[in-house]
Design a protein around this motif. Structure first.
Motif, short mmCIF file in Angstrom:
data_model
loop_
_atom_site.label_atom_id
_atom_site.label_comp_id
_atom_site.label_asym_id
_atom_site.label_seq_id
_atom_site.Cartn_x
_atom_site.Cartn_y
_atom_site.Cartn_z
N HIS A 1 0.72 -1.10 -0.07
CA HIS A 1 -0.04 0.02 -0.12
C HIS A 1 0.94 1.44 0.15
N ASP A 2 2.08 1.24 0.68
CA ASP A 2 2.59 2.45 0.75
C ASP A 2 4.21 2.37 0.26
N GLY A 3 4.45 1.03 -0.11
CA GLY A 3 5.71 0.94 -0.98
C GLY A 3 6.92 0.82 0.13
N SER A 4 6.84 0.86 1.42
CA SER A 4 7.91 1.27 2.21
C SER A 4 8.55 -0.39 2.57
N GLN A 5 9.84 -0.17 2.68
CA GLN A 5 10.59 -1.32 2.93
C GLN A 5 9.85 -2.16 4.52
#
Length: 286
Positions: A135-139
């Motif tokens: 959803h937010d592309g974070s690692q």
């Protein structure tokens, strides 16, 4: 009474690269021959399989056996029959975040058979597997729970395999956030980081939407890999040693028959760095 200085913690980071990630076995073979131990391991995408095997203390032969049983072409040979219709007519046939062109049931079964009920708590050395939040592309760094679920999330190649829910997060392939997650080893205060990375191959034939998608992700991954290397080289958080095997033979994503060659290239790439690693072990504080 004299005391030897504490040995620096050595981390191995294995980036994304499909079968090429087996080169990490050659690197470990070179280290073992020199009596150099790995203290923690980080894996991303295809590298997560070898990172997990390393952390569990599996032998090279055991890890090769896992690869030969798991990472074969038939793993992606089962199409999801409604995929094209859902992509073309989403309102009519339904479309959701679990979209993929390939059925993942065989992949899941093989991962479960390979790792069984083993968890991060069963590893001999600390293990960290990275994935990417859908959803937010974070690692997302995984360090607890079932190993097969963590590796499944880390290899959720877009459009090939559906994202995997782990806990309350929907996760996809780790390479989308960082194809070589050196930052995780830095955060775990490793003194020396052996970073084994691989550039993705550029495809020449685009006979299907999936191959086109793989080419687009290859371009993105290679650019991200180069930029992350440049960043870590400039910041000097710690000693990062890039180990990039050079494959003179083409190695496809499912070329398991070339694993002996890949392992040897990993060992060959590691050997020139051994003297410097020994020097750093004595100089860098733990």
């Amino acid at each position: 009474m004299t005391h030897e200085p504490p040995r620096s913690r050595i981390a191995l980071v294995i980036g994304s690269g499909g079968v090429k990630c087996a080169a990490a076995l050659g690197l470990q073979q070179a280290l073992r021959d020199e009596g150099i131990e790995i203290d923690l391991v980080v894996g991303c995408s295809g590298g997560s399989l070898y990172a997990a095997a390393t952390a569990l203390g599996w032998t090279i032969d055991e890890t090769i056996d896992l690869t030969m049983r798991l990472w074969t072409r038939d793993t992606t040979s089962r199409p999801r029959r409604m995929a094209l219709l859902r992509a073309a007519f989403p309102r009519l046939f339904g479309f959701s975040t679990d979209f993929s062109f390939r059925d993942d049931s065989l992949l899941n079964a093989r991962l479960q058979a390979g790792f069984g009920a083993r968890t991060f708590g069963d590893t001999r050395i600390p293990l960290y597997i990275t994935a990417t939040d859908f959803h937010d592309g974070s690692q997302v760094v995984l360090s607890e729970g079932l190993l097969w679920e963590a590796t499944r999330a880390s290899i959720a190649i877009p459009f090939v395999f559906a994202p995997r829910k782990v806990g309350d997060r929907l996760l996809m392939d780790g390479f989308l956030s960082d194809p070589l997650p050196v930052n995780v080893a830095i955060q775990e205060r490793a003194g020396v980081i052996l970073a084994m990375g691989f550039e993705s191959p550029n495809l020449r034939r685009f006979s299907s939407p999936m191959r086109l998608g793989l080419q687009l992700t290859s371009v993105m991954t290679n650019n991200l890999l180069r930029s992350r290397f440049a960043f870590h080289n400039l910041t000097h958080f710690t000693e990062v040693i890039p180990i990039l095997p050079e494959f003179r033979q083409p190695v496809g994503i499912f070329d398991t028959r070339k694993i002996p060659y890949v392992i040897e290239e990993g060992r060959r790439a590691a050997m020139p760095h051994i003297p410097y690693i020994r020097k750093l072990m004595a100089e860098v504080p733990a």
